[in-house]
Design a protein around this motif. Sequence first.
Motif, PDB file in Angstrom:
ATOM      1  N   ILE A 183       1.750  -4.122   7.684  1.00 47.60           N
ATOM      2  CA  ILE A 183       2.693  -3.039   7.973  1.00 47.60           C
ATOM      3  C   ILE A 183       3.831  -3.156   6.966  1.00 47.60           C
ATOM      4  CG2 ILE A 183       4.204  -1.982   9.694  1.00 47.60           C
ATOM      5  CD1 ILE A 183       2.609  -3.810  11.756  1.00 47.60           C
ATOM      6  N   VAL A 184       4.138  -2.085   6.271  1.00 44.87           N
ATOM      7  CA  VAL A 184       5.245  -2.082   5.321  1.00 44.87           C
ATOM      8  C   VAL A 184       6.341  -1.159   5.837  1.00 44.87           C
ATOM      9  CG1 VAL A 184       6.013  -1.512   2.987  1.00 44.87           C
ATOM     10  CG2 VAL A 184       3.804  -2.624   3.333  1.00 44.87           C
ATOM     11  N   ASP A 185       7.510  -1.745   6.094  1.00 42.62           N
ATOM     12  CA  ASP A 185       8.676  -0.918   6.384  1.00 42.62           C
ATOM     13  C   ASP A 185       9.183  -0.406   5.042  1.00 42.62           C
ATOM     14  OD1 ASP A 185      11.067   0.252   6.984  1.00 42.62           O
ATOM     15  OD2 ASP A 185      11.880  -1.426   8.120  1.00 42.62           O
ATOM     16  N   GLY A 186       8.700   0.774   4.674  1.00 45.51           N
ATOM     17  CA  GLY A 186       9.108   1.413   3.423  1.00 45.51           C
ATOM     18  C   GLY A 186      10.129   2.501   3.684  1.00 45.51           C
ATOM     19  N   ALA A 187      10.972   2.291   4.712  1.00 42.08           N
ATOM     20  CA  ALA A 187      11.930   3.323   5.101  1.00 42.08           C
ATOM     21  C   ALA A 187      12.763   3.806   3.923  1.00 42.08           C
ATOM     22  CB  ALA A 187      12.845   2.794   6.207  1.00 42.08           C
ATOM     23  N   TRP A 188      13.139   2.874   3.037  1.00 37.15           N
ATOM     24  CA  TRP A 188      14.006   3.239   1.919  1.00 37.15           C
ATOM     25  C   TRP A 188      13.227   3.690   0.686  1.00 37.15           C
ATOM     26  CZ3 TRP A 188      19.032   4.179   2.057  1.00 37.15           C
ATOM     27  CH2 TRP A 188      19.749   3.730   3.179  1.00 37.15           C
ATOM     28  N   GLY A 189      11.910   3.833   0.797  1.00 38.02           N
ATOM     29  CA  GLY A 189      11.128   4.250  -0.366  1.00 38.02           C
ATOM     30  C   GLY A 189      10.269   5.474  -0.152  1.00 38.02           C
ATOM     31  N   PRO A 190      10.751   6.506   0.551  1.00 35.80           N
ATOM     32  CA  PRO A 190       9.904   7.688   0.785  1.00 35.80           C
ATOM     33  C   PRO A 190       9.595   8.457  -0.489  1.00 35.80           C
ATOM     34  CG  PRO A 190      12.161   8.170   1.433  1.00 35.80           C
ATOM     35  CD  PRO A 190      12.099   6.691   1.139  1.00 35.80           C
ATOM     36  N   HIS A 191      10.388   8.227  -1.538  1.00 33.05           N
ATOM     37  CA  HIS A 191      10.200   8.910  -2.809  1.00 33.05           C
ATOM     38  C   HIS A 191       9.265   8.155  -3.744  1.00 33.05           C
ATOM     39  CE1 HIS A 191      13.337   5.961  -2.976  1.00 33.05           C
ATOM     40  NE2 HIS A 191      13.473   6.048  -4.275  1.00 33.05           N
ATOM     41  N   SER A 232      -1.177  -9.300  13.043  1.00 33.05           N
ATOM     42  CA  SER A 232      -0.639  -8.276  12.153  1.00 33.05           C
ATOM     43  C   SER A 232       0.520  -8.883  11.381  1.00 33.05           C
ATOM     44  CB  SER A 232      -0.181  -7.033  12.932  1.00 33.05           C
ATOM     45  OG  SER A 232       0.762  -7.374  13.929  1.00 33.05           O
ATOM     46  N   VAL A 233       0.879  -8.240  10.275  1.00 33.75           N
ATOM     47  CA  VAL A 233       1.951  -8.720   9.397  1.00 33.75           C
ATOM     48  C   VAL A 233       2.904  -7.566   9.134  1.00 33.75           C
ATOM     49  CG1 VAL A 233       2.519  -9.617   7.110  1.00 33.75           C
ATOM     50  CG2 VAL A 233       0.487 -10.462   8.308  1.00 33.75           C
ATOM     51  N   TYR A 234       4.206  -7.858   9.181  1.00 36.65           N
ATOM     52  CA  TYR A 234       5.236  -6.831   8.980  1.00 36.65           C
ATOM     53  C   TYR A 234       6.202  -7.311   7.898  1.00 36.65           C
ATOM     54  CZ  TYR A 234       9.136  -3.667  10.195  1.00 36.65           C
ATOM     55  OH  TYR A 234      10.143  -2.737  10.169  1.00 36.65           O
ATOM     56  N   VAL A 235       6.330  -6.514   6.826  1.00 38.04           N
ATOM     57  CA  VAL A 235       7.256  -6.846   5.740  1.00 38.04           C
ATOM     58  C   VAL A 235       8.080  -5.618   5.389  1.00 38.04           C
ATOM     59  CG1 VAL A 235       5.729  -8.614   4.775  1.00 38.04           C
ATOM     60  CG2 VAL A 235       5.607  -6.248   3.906  1.00 38.04           C
ATOM     61  N   ILE A 236       9.095  -5.835   4.553  1.00 43.95           N
ATOM     62  CA  ILE A 236      10.007  -4.761   4.148  1.00 43.95           C
ATOM     63  C   ILE A 236       9.954  -4.591   2.642  1.00 43.95           C
ATOM     64  CG2 ILE A 236      12.427  -4.025   4.081  1.00 43.95           C
ATOM     65  CD1 ILE A 236      12.798  -5.898   6.568  1.00 43.95           C
ATOM     66  N   SER A 237       9.749  -3.369   2.185  1.00 39.51           N
ATOM     67  CA  SER A 237       9.818  -3.045   0.761  1.00 39.51           C
ATOM     68  C   SER A 237       9.942  -1.534   0.611  1.00 39.51           C
ATOM     69  CB  SER A 237       8.569  -3.520   0.017  1.00 39.51           C
ATOM     70  OG  SER A 237       8.663  -3.227  -1.362  1.00 39.51           O
ATOM     71  N   PRO A 238      11.016  -1.060  -0.038  1.00 45.66           N
ATOM     72  CA  PRO A 238      12.068  -1.801  -0.718  1.00 45.66           C
ATOM     73  C   PRO A 238      13.133  -2.290   0.259  1.00 45.66           C
ATOM     74  CG  PRO A 238      12.506   0.532  -0.919  1.00 45.66           C
ATOM     75  CD  PRO A 238      11.182   0.403  -0.216  1.00 45.66           C
ATOM     76  N   SER A 239      14.011  -3.164  -0.255  1.00 47.68           N
ATOM     77  CA  SER A 239      15.150  -3.626   0.533  1.00 47.68           C
ATOM     78  C   SER A 239      16.242  -2.564   0.496  1.00 47.68           C
ATOM     79  CB  SER A 239      15.692  -4.941  -0.035  1.00 47.68           C
ATOM     80  OG  SER A 239      16.341  -4.702  -1.282  1.00 47.68           O
ATOM     81  N   TYR A 240      17.301  -2.798   1.262  1.00 47.25           N
ATOM     82  CA  TYR A 240      18.456  -1.897   1.232  1.00 47.25           C
ATOM     83  C   TYR A 240      19.039  -1.765  -0.176  1.00 47.25           C
ATOM     84  CZ  TYR A 240      18.807  -2.142   6.368  1.00 47.25           C
ATOM     85  OH  TYR A 240      18.570  -2.052   7.717  1.00 47.25           O
ATOM     86  N   PHE A 241      18.757  -2.756  -1.009  1.00 48.25           N
ATOM     87  CA  PHE A 241      19.415  -2.830  -2.318  1.00 48.25           C
ATOM     88  C   PHE A 241      18.493  -2.421  -3.467  1.00 48.25           C
ATOM     89  CE2 PHE A 241      20.983  -5.860   0.749  1.00 48.25           C
ATOM     90  CZ  PHE A 241      22.304  -5.445   0.860  1.00 48.25           C
ATOM     91  N   GLY A 242      17.288  -1.930  -3.126  1.00 48.47           N
ATOM     92  CA  GLY A 242      16.394  -1.396  -4.150  1.00 48.47           C
ATOM     93  C   GLY A 242      15.416  -2.384  -4.725  1.00 48.47           C
ATOM     94  N   SER A 243      15.322  -3.602  -4.176  1.00 39.57           N
ATOM     95  CA  SER A 243      14.327  -4.560  -4.659  1.00 39.57           C
ATOM     96  C   SER A 243      12.976  -4.259  -4.023  1.00 39.57           C
ATOM     97  CB  SER A 243      14.772  -5.987  -4.333  1.00 39.57           C
ATOM     98  OG  SER A 243      14.930  -6.176  -2.943  1.00 39.57           O
ATOM     99  N   VAL A 244      11.924  -4.340  -4.847  1.00 36.58           N
ATOM    100  CA  VAL A 244      10.587  -3.937  -4.410  1.00 36.58           C
ATOM    101  C   VAL A 244       9.658  -5.146  -4.430  1.00 36.58           C
ATOM    102  CG1 VAL A 244       8.638  -2.399  -4.878  1.00 36.58           C
ATOM    103  CG2 VAL A 244      10.981  -1.627  -5.332  1.00 36.58           C
ATOM    104  N   ALA A 245       8.958  -5.359  -3.332  1.00 35.41           N
ATOM    105  CA  ALA A 245       8.048  -6.494  -3.208  1.00 35.41           C
ATOM    106  C   ALA A 245       6.663  -6.148  -3.763  1.00 35.41           C
ATOM    107  CB  ALA A 245       7.941  -6.920  -1.746  1.00 35.41           C
ATOM    108  N   ASP A 246       5.850  -7.191  -3.921  1.00 36.74           N
ATOM    109  CA  ASP A 246       4.480  -7.040  -4.419  1.00 36.74           C
ATOM    110  C   ASP A 246       3.585  -6.625  -3.255  1.00 36.74           C
ATOM    111  OD1 ASP A 246       1.983  -7.199  -5.555  1.00 36.74           O
ATOM    112  OD2 ASP A 246       2.114  -9.337  -6.071  1.00 36.74           O
TER     113      ASP A 246
END
Length: 554
Positions: A255-263, A225-239
Amino acid sequence: MRELSGIPQRAEARKHGGMLIDASAAARTETPLIPRDEATTPGEAGRTTGEPEAFDHTLTPYASALERYVESGPTHLMVPGHGGSDRGINGRLAEFLGEKAMHLDVPMLIDGIDLPTAEHPRTPLDEALALAADAWGARRTWFLTNGASQANRTVALAVRGLGDRVMQQRSAHSSFSDGVLVAGITPSYVFPNVDHDNGMAHGVSPEALDRALTEAEARGERANSVYVISPSYFGSVADVRGLSEVAHRHGAPLIVDGAWGPHFGFHPELPESPARLGADLVISSTHKLAGSLTQSAMLHLGEGPFADRLEPLVERAFGMTASTSTSALLRASLDIARHALMTGTEQIGRSIEEAKRFREILRQDSRFAVVSDDFGAFDDIVDTDLLRVPIDVSVTGVGGHWLRQRLIEANDIYFEMSTATSIVAVIGAGKTPDLDFTYRAMVEAVESPEAAAERAAHAGAERFPSLPAPGAMRVSPREGFFAETEVVDASAAVGRVSADTLAAYPPGIPNVMPGEEITDEAVRFLSAVAASPTGYVRGAIDPAVTKYRVIRDS
């Protein structure tokens, strides 16, 4: 200086029945979003295999069911002990929360709310989950009442069913590392891009992920499995789409930790929901910017090649991490937040316009810089969350931590976070805070006598050294965490195996993980961060990091 257009990930207008939803309809109707004679079997709540026209996002089925229950005037001879009030010893609590909140705070397993009835075998909770899955473009959604941290632990337990190795972004949240320890997973790491000037960790590019996965396979350590983060704490968004294609090509779910992007996905100027971009599991901290109550979150299962295998694994893991006394108030807030996002396009647009205007105000003042204007320098960043405004304050000569605290003490203005050189404003979707007042307060703070004293006190302060490379993994993180330990001085820690996770802030990337060898470079780096007035080390035994918890030598 520019904002990335990020066209590939901008959300399309959310539609229902061919029409853009932007109405504030009465949410307390008893009309079901899907005919209730279409019963679900246990575990199917949130599935979205019905026809698209079945979903009516002007409804709040779970919240409305709670209100109907309260209006029936039930007598409570059950938990919670406050009984919906009637005052007595709960008078102070009723005054604090309000009588309605007390009445709505009901336990689980109530007929017609989260239990089916003979008349309505599909429950309001089922309906709310199905609406949420449709809203975020997921196959299945779970409501969480212990935050995105619960989601991280849930997915770690779930993906253990696919195998015992994960390729994870090194800056993963500690709750995912906790899940890795509990599940007995062995991680390999892909490092994010780091803005060293501002102490900010961003994301990983598809190319970087492909290299990391290929190298792991060459070592005989293929990731399951693969785990990445998007967006970052600072609002940068990955591909996310590119990352999902790479992960799937290597036979692993993303797996995308999109905790900061629920909107994300709820306005054309915002990035798209990761579930619509190929992510297999998405952590969504709904309370952060999407308007639900603190500690409420969602976990989304995408409609991807691993969905059939992941769904029962997530369902079982969810049962292990969820409370058996789940908060009805938190669940209802998730239902209402979904309704607000799906019907609030115009209000979200006003928030975006205010955030853009705030950026323009800052750009006119040479003392402040908008960090996201330079996101184009990082190959992992393809988009920007416009509702996050990261501000570089280094030209002012004061640190971000100092300025954030000054604004709290002098003006009751609370920025979300700070680094040694920056502060970050978070604007909730649909909110329009007084940003003109905020800017004036920032100017007043950096022009104050206290700021002059701060500049003088830290003139010539040294910058943090470069991030150290991680030490060799001597045992698995689980073995390192649960081993017999001892505490040693920093000077004696070099070459020993850590039992703790140690992460220097900024930028918050774990420098030492359980099971890893502690290097001389890491000790010197952590000591330098701890000695700085703008840094600290999370997980350290003492603030100065003079002691380390290590595996006891046999």
